[in-house]
Design a protein around this motif. Structure first.
Motif, PDB file in Angstrom:
ATOM      1  N   ARG A   6      49.781  36.549  -3.285  1.00  0.00           N
ATOM      2  CA  ARG A   6      49.022  36.069  -2.128  1.00  0.00           C
ATOM      3  C   ARG A   6      47.518  36.342  -2.258  1.00  0.00           C
ATOM      4  O   ARG A   6      46.708  35.455  -2.023  1.00  0.00           O
ATOM      5  CB  ARG A   6      49.562  36.652  -0.826  1.00  0.00           C
ATOM      6  CG  ARG A   6      48.915  36.000   0.396  1.00  0.00           C
ATOM      7  CD  ARG A   6      49.658  36.335   1.668  1.00  0.00           C
ATOM      8  NE  ARG A   6      49.304  35.434   2.736  1.00  0.00           N
ATOM      9  CZ  ARG A   6      48.301  35.604   3.560  1.00  0.00           C
ATOM     10  NH1 ARG A   6      47.524  36.652   3.428  1.00  0.00           N
ATOM     11  NH2 ARG A   6      48.051  34.726   4.510  1.00  0.00           N
ATOM     12  N   LEU A  32      44.836  33.323  -2.258  1.00  0.00           N
ATOM     13  CA  LEU A  32      43.771  33.229  -1.259  1.00  0.00           C
ATOM     14  C   LEU A  32      42.401  33.190  -1.920  1.00  0.00           C
ATOM     15  O   LEU A  32      41.521  32.446  -1.502  1.00  0.00           O
ATOM     16  CB  LEU A  32      43.857  34.391  -0.271  1.00  0.00           C
ATOM     17  CG  LEU A  32      45.023  34.341   0.707  1.00  0.00           C
ATOM     18  CD1 LEU A  32      45.046  35.595   1.564  1.00  0.00           C
ATOM     19  CD2 LEU A  32      44.959  33.102   1.568  1.00  0.00           C
ATOM     20  N   ASN A  43      39.961  29.987  -1.565  1.00  0.00           N
ATOM     21  CA  ASN A  43      38.732  30.219  -0.798  1.00  0.00           C
ATOM     22  C   ASN A  43      37.491  30.300  -1.677  1.00  0.00           C
ATOM     23  O   ASN A  43      36.404  30.562  -1.191  1.00  0.00           O
ATOM     24  CB  ASN A  43      38.853  31.512   0.015  1.00  0.00           C
ATOM     25  CG  ASN A  43      39.810  31.366   1.160  1.00  0.00           C
ATOM     26  OD1 ASN A  43      40.010  30.268   1.674  1.00  0.00           O
ATOM     27  ND2 ASN A  43      40.437  32.449   1.563  1.00  0.00           N
TER      28      ASN A  43
END
Length: 143
Positions: free
Chosen positions: A64, A68, A72
């Motif tokens: 995760r 992310l 991002n």
């Protein structure tokens, strides 16, 4: 019969992930897939359940943060997020004990509190560390 259950869980989690795009259920779909594979090899329900939980947690913990960061990477901070790290001028002395303090950044005045509980005099330059509600948490810049 357990194999069908795990396949249903995989499909449901994948559909929820497709609908929400929140990187929340895909990890559990991976855990259910491993549990499904274990059921094909004849593992009992307890082993399948343990595999589901362990693999889901491992996927969540390990992949995760990487996902992310990847998603991002090109994201431009907007609005309030863009203030973090900027320099502001103290308009009114910042004193957390008296619940007072005001800074000006980018032509806007904000209520401010010291991030490290120090009193910061007016006209000092501060760095915006974070935002808590409608208050900026700031730290005095080194001179």
């Amino acid at each position: 019969m357990e194999g069908i259950f795990w396949l249903i869980v995989v499909v449901v989690m994948a559909v929820i992930e497709i609908i929400t795009l929140g990187l929340t259920t895909i990890w559990f779909a991976g855990g259910a897939l491993v549990a499904f594979l274990a059921s094909l090899f004849g593992a009992n329900v307890l082993i399948q359940s343990i595999l589901f939980v362990v693999v889901s947690i491992l996927l969540l913990a390990v992949t995760r943060p990487l996902a992310l960061e990847f998603f991002n990477k090109g994201r431009t901070k907007t609005n309030v997020e863009s203030l973090i790290g900027k320099t502001a001028v103290v308009m009114q002395e910042i004193n957390n004990l008296k619940a007072q303090g005001m800074v000006q950044v980018d032509g806007q005045e904000w209520t401010a509190r010291a991030a490290d509980e120090t009193v910061i005099p007016a006209e000092a330059l501060v760095e915006i560390m974070e935002i808590s509600g409608v208050k900026l948490l700031v730290r005095e810049k080194e001179k």
